[in-house]
Design a protein around this motif. Structure first.
Motif, PDB file in Angstrom:
ATOM      1  N   LYS A  30       0.830  -1.225   0.000  1.00 23.30           N
ATOM      2  CA  LYS A  30       0.000   0.000   0.000  1.00 23.30           C
ATOM      3  C   LYS A  30       0.857   1.264   0.000  1.00 23.30           C
ATOM      4  O   LYS A  30       0.606   2.232   0.706  1.00 23.30           O
ATOM      5  CB  LYS A  30      -0.952   0.005   1.189  1.00 23.30           C
ATOM      6  CG  LYS A  30      -1.899  -1.168   1.173  1.00 23.30           C
ATOM      7  CD  LYS A  30      -2.808  -1.124   2.359  1.00 23.30           C
ATOM      8  CE  LYS A  30      -3.677  -2.363   2.348  1.00 23.30           C
ATOM      9  NZ  LYS A  30      -4.572  -2.417   3.469  1.00 23.30           N
TER      10      LYS A  30
ATOM     11  N   GLY B 178      -0.975   4.497  -1.119  1.00 21.98           N
ATOM     12  CA  GLY B 178      -1.782   5.050  -0.017  1.00 21.98           C
ATOM     13  C   GLY B 178      -0.917   5.774   0.991  1.00 21.98           C
ATOM     14  O   GLY B 178      -1.278   6.828   1.524  1.00 21.98           O
TER      15      GLY B 178
ATOM     16  N   ALA C 242       0.168   8.914  -0.644  1.00 22.76           N
ATOM     17  CA  ALA C 242      -0.964   9.839  -0.665  1.00 22.76           C
ATOM     18  C   ALA C 242      -1.231  10.382   0.742  1.00 22.76           C
ATOM     19  O   ALA C 242      -1.472  11.586   0.929  1.00 22.76           O
ATOM     20  CB  ALA C 242      -2.200   9.158  -1.219  1.00 22.76           C
ATOM     21  N   LYS C 243      -1.166   9.432   1.746  1.00 22.92           N
ATOM     22  CA  LYS C 243      -1.383   9.874   3.127  1.00 22.92           C
ATOM     23  C   LYS C 243      -0.290  10.840   3.546  1.00 22.92           C
ATOM     24  O   LYS C 243      -0.552  11.860   4.192  1.00 22.92           O
ATOM     25  CB  LYS C 243      -1.413   8.667   4.056  1.00 22.92           C
ATOM     26  CG  LYS C 243      -1.695   9.058   5.480  1.00 22.92           C
ATOM     27  CD  LYS C 243      -1.725   7.863   6.383  1.00 22.92           C
ATOM     28  CE  LYS C 243      -1.984   8.350   7.790  1.00 22.92           C
ATOM     29  NZ  LYS C 243      -1.485   7.497   8.804  1.00 22.92           N
TER      30      LYS C 243
ATOM     31  N   ASP D  13      -1.029  14.034   1.881  1.00 25.01           N
ATOM     32  CA  ASP D  13      -2.196  14.676   2.525  1.00 25.01           C
ATOM     33  C   ASP D  13      -1.814  15.276   3.878  1.00 25.01           C
ATOM     34  O   ASP D  13      -2.235  16.389   4.224  1.00 25.01           O
ATOM     35  CB  ASP D  13      -3.332  13.663   2.712  1.00 25.01           C
ATOM     36  CG  ASP D  13      -4.018  13.303   1.401  1.00 25.01           C
ATOM     37  OD1 ASP D  13      -3.837  14.059   0.410  1.00 25.01           O
ATOM     38  OD2 ASP D  13      -4.722  12.279   1.369  1.00 25.01           O
TER      39      ASP D  13
END
Length: 159
Positions: A22, A25, A28-29, A32
């Protein structure tokens, strides 16, 4: 099974491991989280800027109030100084008027005294002259009575 095939298989395995773990993710996390942190920092910077503007506005308002108060103090001082000058001028004029009136009174009194003194001396001289004339022409007893009556008449006219 050439090298291109194995490179393609390795690429697919790499993508499978990346997706299995992942990583997109997580990336991206992470992105973010970083975007959120930057957004929070921007918000905090905006708040600090607003507070700084408020403080600046407060200081400018206080400066304007202080300038207005200073102008009021200066205007009040100028007004008081003008009043003091006017009062001093009036007192000086009153003082000069009083001193002039006093001097005029003294001069008038001196004139009256001088006139009275001259009159008294003239009367004394006239009486003495009349006495000598009468003494030489009239006997002593008649001359004494005449002198006394003349003296009384002259003194009555002077007073």
């Amino acid at each position: 099974m050439d090298a291109t095939f194995w490179a393609t298989v390795a690429l697919f395995i790499f993508f499978a491991v990346v997706f299995y773990l992942k990583v997109p993710g997580l990336v991206a996390k992470s992105l973010d989280d970083r975007a959120e942190r930057i957004r929070n920092e921007l918000d905090q910077a905006r708040k600090l800027r607003e507070e700084a503007q408020e403080v600046l506005a407060e200081y400018q308002r206080r400066r304007k109030e202080a300038e207005k108060e200073a102008d009021d103090i200066v205007a009040s001082a100028e007004h008081e100084a003008a009043l003091m000058v006017e009062e001093a001028k009036q007192k000086t004029e009153d003082y000069v008027a009083r001193r002039t009136a006093l001097a005029e009174q003294k001069i008038a009194q001196a004139e009256r005294d001088a006139v009275n003194e001259v009159r008294a001396q003239a009367a004394d001289i006239a009486v003495e002259a009349a006495r000598r004339i009468l003494e030489s022409k009239v006997d002593a007893k008649l001359s004494g009575d005449l002198f006394k009556s003349s003296l009384a008449d002259v003194k009555a006219k002077l007073n």
